[in-house]
Design a protein around this motif. Structure first.
Motif, short mmCIF file in Angstrom:
data_model
loop_
_atom_site.label_atom_id
_atom_site.label_comp_id
_atom_site.label_asym_id
_atom_site.label_seq_id
_atom_site.Cartn_x
_atom_site.Cartn_y
_atom_site.Cartn_z
N LYS A 91 0.84 -1.20 0.00
CA LYS A 91 0.00 0.00 0.00
C LYS A 91 0.88 1.25 0.00
N ILE A 92 0.45 2.24 -0.74
CA ILE A 92 1.16 3.51 -0.78
C ILE A 92 0.21 4.60 -0.32
N TYR A 93 0.57 5.26 0.76
CA TYR A 93 -0.29 6.30 1.34
C TYR A 93 -0.37 7.52 0.43
N ASN A 94 -1.58 8.04 0.29
CA ASN A 94 -1.80 9.33 -0.37
C ASN A 94 -1.85 10.37 0.74
N LEU A 95 -0.89 11.27 0.76
CA LEU A 95 -0.75 12.25 1.85
C LEU A 95 -1.34 13.61 1.53
N SER A 96 -2.04 13.75 0.42
CA SER A 96 -2.52 15.08 0.02
C SER A 96 -3.42 15.71 1.09
N ARG A 97 -4.28 14.94 1.71
CA ARG A 97 -5.20 15.51 2.71
C ARG A 97 -4.47 15.96 3.98
N VAL A 98 -3.51 15.16 4.46
CA VAL A 98 -2.79 15.56 5.67
C VAL A 98 -1.97 16.82 5.39
N HIS A 99 -1.45 16.94 4.17
CA HIS A 99 -0.71 18.14 3.80
C HIS A 99 -1.62 19.35 3.70
N GLU A 100 -2.77 19.18 3.03
CA GLU A 100 -3.69 20.29 2.80
C GLU A 100 -4.41 20.73 4.07
N VAL A 101 -5.02 19.80 4.76
CA VAL A 101 -5.88 20.15 5.90
C VAL A 101 -5.06 20.46 7.14
N LEU A 102 -4.10 19.61 7.46
CA LEU A 102 -3.32 19.81 8.69
C LEU A 102 -2.08 20.68 8.47
N GLN A 103 -1.76 20.95 7.21
CA GLN A 103 -0.56 21.74 6.89
C GLN A 103 0.68 21.13 7.54
N TRP A 104 0.76 19.80 7.46
CA TRP A 104 1.85 19.07 8.10
C TRP A 104 2.78 18.47 7.06
N ARG A 105 4.07 18.54 7.33
CA ARG A 105 5.11 17.91 6.51
C ARG A 105 6.09 17.24 7.47
N PRO A 106 6.65 16.09 7.07
CA PRO A 106 7.61 15.44 7.96
C PRO A 106 8.93 16.18 8.03
N ARG A 107 9.56 16.11 9.16
CA ARG A 107 10.91 16.67 9.35
C ARG A 107 11.93 15.79 8.63
N TYR A 108 11.71 14.48 8.70
CA TYR A 108 12.62 13.52 8.07
C TYR A 108 12.01 13.07 6.75
N ALA A 109 12.67 13.41 5.65
CA ALA A 109 12.13 13.18 4.32
C ALA A 109 11.99 11.71 3.96
N SER A 110 12.84 10.87 4.54
CA SER A 110 12.78 9.44 4.24
C SER A 110 13.57 8.66 5.29
N PHE A 111 13.29 7.38 5.35
CA PHE A 111 14.04 6.49 6.23
C PHE A 111 15.52 6.49 5.83
N ALA A 112 15.78 6.41 4.54
CA ALA A 112 17.16 6.35 4.06
C ALA A 112 17.94 7.61 4.43
N SER A 113 17.33 8.78 4.27
CA SER A 113 18.06 10.01 4.60
C SER A 113 18.28 10.13 6.11
N PHE A 114 17.33 9.67 6.91
CA PHE A 114 17.52 9.68 8.36
C PHE A 114 18.67 8.75 8.73
N MET A 115 18.67 7.53 8.20
CA MET A 115 19.73 6.58 8.56
C MET A 115 21.10 7.04 8.06
N ALA A 116 21.14 7.70 6.91
CA ALA A 116 22.42 8.20 6.39
C ALA A 116 23.01 9.22 7.32
N ALA A 117 22.18 9.98 8.01
CA ALA A 117 22.66 10.99 8.96
C ALA A 117 23.15 10.37 10.27
N GLN A 118 22.93 9.05 10.44
CA GLN A 118 23.32 8.38 11.67
C GLN A 118 24.68 7.71 11.56
N ARG A 119 25.44 8.07 10.57
CA ARG A 119 26.78 7.45 10.35
C ARG A 119 27.78 7.96 11.35
#
Length: 160
Positions: free
Chosen positions: A132-160
């Motif tokens: 399943k792939i989440y459609n985030l358009s509603r959480v972005h539009e209604v709650l005006q929310w965006r994640p701080r961490y863009a992806s799992f891979a980018s978060f883990m890369a910063a943990q080196r």
């Protein structure tokens, strides 16, 4: 289990509450990656897709929903609604393992084996990018929310 969760969500929504359906939660030491690397086995197709969400981003989404539904907030667009919440970058099981093994915490971890489900009799097992792939358009539009961490891979890369 699913029926109970759906019923609970419906009760919350019918009472004017907001439901956040969170993707798979993680941080450096907690999440599917940590379990799989410790167990040495991943149940499922390597190309199976998962939606992920850092614990801090989950908290941020909850705060956004609370702010949107608060009395006097000037808006009640979140009341009685359900929102899917993830980082917006679905990731395969294999990509999760590869990204985790690049972090210092898991650098010495062996690559786990993938335990594939048995195909129905007569069918050949063909790896596929399914899930399943989440459609985030509603959480972005209604709650005006965006994640701080863009992806799992980018978060883990910063943990080196």
């Amino acid at each position: 289990r699913t029926a109970v969760l759906l019923e609970a969500e419906q009760l919350v929504r019918s009472a004017g509450g907001t439901v956040l359906r969170l993707a798979g939660l993680y941080d450096t030491r907690r999440g599917a990656h940590a379990y799989w690397l410790k167990a040495g086995v991943v149940r499922g197709e390597p190309e199976g897709v998962l939606n992920l969400l850092h614990y801090e981003d989950a908290a941020g989404a909850v705060l956004a929903a609370l702010g949107e539904g608060a009395e006097g907030s000037g808006s009640c667009g979140a009341r009685g609604e359900l929102f899917l919440v993830s980082d917006g970058l679905p990731t395969t099981r294999l990509e999760i393992i590869e990204a985790a093994r690049k972090a210092s915490e898991f650098a010495d971890s062996a690559m786990p084996t993938f335990q594939l489900a048995e195909p129905p009799a007569g069918d050949a097992a063909v790896p596929s990018r399914s899930g399943k792939i989440y459609n985030l358009s509603r959480v972005h539009e209604v709650l005006q929310w965006r994640p701080r961490y863009a992806s799992f891979a980018s978060f883990m890369a910063a943990q080196r």
